[in-house]
Enzyme design. Structure first.
Site: not given
Length: 484
Positions: A161, A291
């Site tokens: 999970h 970026s």
């Protein structure tokens, strides 16, 4: 018109290899059509096809020689002109071929239907494409296996999970990625082994035209089917077809490509999560920019690209399934435009996925110090189950011990959330009389928190991976990096 004025396909210009792009390019496609026409002429001649008088060979050796001499010199402009006139691509190329081999014009495509060249060519290209993908897949499996071996005993947090669960090792996790690819390899090898040739089946699969050519000689028609197949490198033909081979074959092949991409996507997604934790990262080049606005960023762009391409391949399986399901009776032509897109693009995109997968898996970067820091913060949680077992062994009530562990774990977590630098769960447990009988020093010393993970890596590599390089020794990745 400028080459930059119209759309170009990024599968060709950015992602797939030149080898795969050429495999599905016009030159290869239409040269294969011509080789199929040569193979048909040769087979009819070898089986003794006679003219109407019953004594004169219908196909002469010099006609076959004329066809052989012009298999690759395709005048694409002339073929395009013919197609604009006839609105039929196969007839256009029959005429273009006849223009350069006029002596053989009257025997080109004799007895055949369009699917003789179109379908058989697609099967040839799919087989070669699958072989190319298989080789890339084997390389990626080998690279991940090498990585698993190097990191077999590097303990790290395991997650369920996406929450810390129990310890595993980096190498054991790599085996999970690797085994998915091994399963894909088995499927791909099966498809290659069972892929057949359409052969010479005629307009609706009944071979009526060839039976007429051979004046009712069924044996010669059967031999023709297999002879053409052998000339084109196939040992088996599909036993029955309509006008086309079953479109389930296309669906099955694209399912294999989708399977490969599913595994690559799983690996890529896991790597993106691990990159966020700075534990394992994809290669990052010296001058690579993460970026345009944020110079500090180190984005996992290769894994992201791989996942994006993989999702595109998933989508193609729907088209292939619908095409197989909606063919009417012996054939409808609505399959043609769909297959012109799904088959080449499926192979091109999967090629791009595997190239990225191989590039990433041969350059994975592991940060052991970061992994150790993350382990230290959660290690007390990992010992909780061992504390529980030790408490029960010392005579404690399992349910009472479990509740106390739950309560103290939640309290330790809340403390971490408010800025604490260390996890004090074990100290909390040691101060609780419920666990007075537990030897905490022994629990920590005999934790074996990663279980048999290192041994499982060794066993997996020996049982599942070792046989693969024996089948493909020329495809091994040279990787001599030290253990982590």
């Amino acid at each position: 018109m400028s080459e930059h004025a119209v759309y170009d396909n990024p599968l060709v210009t950015r992602y797939a290899s030149r080898e795969m792009a050429e495999l599905w390019g016009p030159q290869r496609k239409f040269s294969t059509w011509r080789r199929l026409w040569v193979a048909m002429a040769e087979a009819l001649h070898e089986l003794g096809l006679m003219a109407e008088d019953g004594r004169t060979p219908r196909i002469r050796p010099e006609q076959i020689a004329a066809l052989r001499a012009h298999t690759d010199d395709i005048d694409f402009a002339r073929a395009d002109d013919y197609e604009r006139r006839f609105r039929h691509d196969v007839m256009a190329h029959i005429h273009a071929y006849g223009d350069v081999a006029p002596a053989a014009r009257d025997i080109i495509h004799l007895g055949a239907t369009s699917c003789y060249v179109t379908d058989n060519t697609d099967l040839i290209l799919m087989r070669e494409g699958l072989r190319l993908l298989r080789d890339r897949l084997v390389g990626a499996i080998d690279a991940l296996a090498c990585f698993a071996q190097r990191t077999r005993d590097l303990e790290t947090l395991g997650f369920t999970h996406f929450q810390p669960a129990q310890m595993t090792t980096v190498g054991k996790r790599a085996c999970l990625w690797c085994y998915d690819l091994v399963l894909d390899l088995h499927e791909l090898e099966h498809r290659l082994a069972t892929l057949r040739f359409r052969g010479a089946k005629g307009t609706t699969g009944t071979q009526a035209s060839f039976l007429a050519l051979f004046r009712g000689d069924h044996d010669k028609v059967r031999r023709l089917d297999r002879l053409v197949a052998r000339k084109m490198g196939f040992d088996e033909v599909y036993p029955v077809t309509g006008q086309t081979y079953s479109r389930k074959v296309d669906s099955q092949v694209l399912d294999v490509l989708s399977g490969v991409c599913q595994s690559a996507h799983k690996f890529g997604t896991d790597l993106r999560l691990l990159s966020h934790r700075q534990e394992v990262e994809e290669p990052f080049e010296k001058e690579q920019v993460g970026s345009s606005a944020m110079p500090y960023k180190r984005n996992p762009m290769r894994a992201e690209r791989m996942c994006g391409l993989a999702r595109f391949v998933f989508s193609l399986t729907v088209s292939a399934a619908q095409t197989a399901a909606t063919q009417w009776l012996e054939r409808t032509l609505d399959d043609s435009v769909n297959r012109r897109l799904t088959l080449p693009q499926g192979f091109l995109a999967t090629d791009g996925v595997l190239r990225l997968l191989l590039n990433i898996s041969t350059g994975l970067v592991v940060n052991p110090e970061v992994i150790a820091r993350n382990v230290r913060q959660t290690r007390p949680y990992m010992l909780a189950e061992n504390v529980l077992m030790a408490g029960v062994a010392a005579g404690g009530d399992r349910q009472e011990l479990h509740e106390a562990l739950r309560r103290h774990s939640q309290a330790a977590t809340e403390r971490l959330k408010t800025g604490a630098a260390d996890n004090d769960l074990l100290e909390r447990l040691q101060g609780d009389q419920t666990f007075a009988a537990v030897d905490f020093a022994r629990v920590e010393a005999e934790g074996h928190l990663a279980g048999r993970a290192p041994q499982q890596v060794d066993e997996f590599l020996a049982q599942e991976i070792a046989p693969i390089p024996e089948r493909y020794p020329h495809l091994r990745v040279q990787n001599d990096q030290p253990a982590v």
